[in-house]
Design an enzyme around this catalytic site. Sequence first.
Site, PDB file in Angstrom:
ATOM      1  N   GLY A 211       8.567 -41.296 -86.602  1.00  0.00           N
ATOM      2  CA  GLY A 211       8.852 -40.706 -85.302  1.00  0.00           C
ATOM      3  C   GLY A 211      10.192 -41.197 -84.782  1.00  0.00           C
ATOM      4  CB  THR A 222       2.617 -44.525 -81.649  1.00  0.00           C
ATOM      5  OG1 THR A 222       3.930 -43.952 -81.698  1.00  0.00           O
ATOM      6  CG2 THR A 222       2.314 -45.011 -80.253  1.00  0.00           C
ATOM      7  CG  ASN A 224       4.619 -41.002 -84.256  1.00  0.00           C
ATOM      8  OD1 ASN A 224       4.013 -41.221 -83.218  1.00  0.00           O
ATOM      9  ND2 ASN A 224       5.759 -41.607 -84.554  1.00  0.00           N
ATOM     10  CD  GLU A 269       4.132 -39.931 -79.637  1.00  0.00           C
ATOM     11  OE1 GLU A 269       5.279 -40.086 -80.035  1.00  0.00           O
ATOM     12  OE2 GLU A 269       3.828 -39.871 -78.417  1.00  0.00           O
ATOM     13  CE1 TYR A 280       6.402 -44.503 -89.436  1.00  0.00           C
ATOM     14  CE2 TYR A 280       7.194 -46.621 -90.230  1.00  0.00           C
ATOM     15  CZ  TYR A 280       7.050 -45.699 -89.211  1.00  0.00           C
ATOM     16  OH  TYR A 280       7.551 -45.974 -87.955  1.00  0.00           O
ATOM     17  NE  ARG A 293      -2.544 -41.921 -68.606  1.00  0.00           N
ATOM     18  CZ  ARG A 293      -1.353 -41.449 -69.004  1.00  0.00           C
ATOM     19  NH1 ARG A 293      -0.976 -40.218 -68.638  1.00  0.00           N
ATOM     20  NH2 ARG A 293      -0.547 -42.177 -69.748  1.00  0.00           N
ATOM     21  CG  PHE A 298       4.916 -42.052 -66.296  1.00  0.00           C
ATOM     22  CD1 PHE A 298       4.108 -42.650 -65.351  1.00  0.00           C
ATOM     23  CD2 PHE A 298       4.328 -41.474 -67.417  1.00  0.00           C
ATOM     24  CE1 PHE A 298       2.728 -42.681 -65.516  1.00  0.00           C
ATOM     25  CE2 PHE A 298       2.948 -41.493 -67.587  1.00  0.00           C
ATOM     26  CZ  PHE A 298       2.154 -42.102 -66.629  1.00  0.00           C
TER      27      PHE A 298
END
Length: 327
Positions: A211, A222, A224, A269, A280, A293, A298
Amino acid sequence: MTRPAAAPSSGRPHVFVLDGDSPVPDSLRGAVLALGNFDGVHRGHAELAHVAVAMAAKQGREAAAFTFEPHPRSVFSPEQPVFRLTPPDVKGELLAQAGLKQSFVLPFDRAIAAVSAESFVDDLLLERLGVGGLVCGYDFHFGKGRAGSPEMLQARAGARGVPVTVVPPYSWAGEPVSSTLIRTALEAGDVGRAAEFLGRPWFVRGEIAHGDKRGRDLGYPTANMHLARDCRLKFGIYAVRMKVDGIWRDGVASFGSRPTFDDGAPRLETFLFDFAGDLYGKIVDVALIAWLRGEEKFDSLEALIMQMDKDSARARAILAQTPPFLP
């Protein structure tokens, strides 16, 4: 009826593709077949498998699934492909866990769609496969114009001495189980509801790709994955489990377009708790356990990191109270 999903069965699936004049394995000629698309291999599909296995055992025959790839709706409406719950390899594994360790797959295209229902029964099921019995759902239709019905299947196969069992709607928690119901739940982000009707958490499989490495700078590296183009899982944050080298690990994941950064192509992610290692290139499963959520934009990285801390704490708490997922 509220029989739980079939218990996992040992052994890997064996899939036989019915393309051209490919020979039918002697071991499966005369098998009892469970017929259907089986997208999701949910509780209702597990009931079909249970009935087929019981019929096969009574006759001293093998039981197998008979399914189609790709999904017929993807052939007729390629511009609006169906939201697939299970890609072919995953579907075969789940059918094996439900008791159907062997599957026939009929490559579906417009030529197959033009085959009459009568020819589908007489030439394919009765002659080529020599079926010993058939099991289908109450809403199974087949053949040109979907003219073939469960009643027609019972009459035509029954006239040749082949028993056909039609399984009525299968209900769970007072609702008929269907792939459409499960897709609708996932599109709303309600992975808990989807799991109820599947009989297990819904999961995706894919290769971990490189990523933009932003997660490392935020303290949340993360893994991905790019999901299938037809995936319509609701964008948002989820408590998840990832299967890495046969071990399920807890984590938190974001599925969406990253509005704080680039509004790019959707991807999943996943941040694994208490894990250090190179993922990977690995093929992994990610099970969606709970919705946390919706996706948000942000105003600052500090605000994003504070929310990620809260998401991680909440995911840990949920997963600590959730039984292990061990398919």
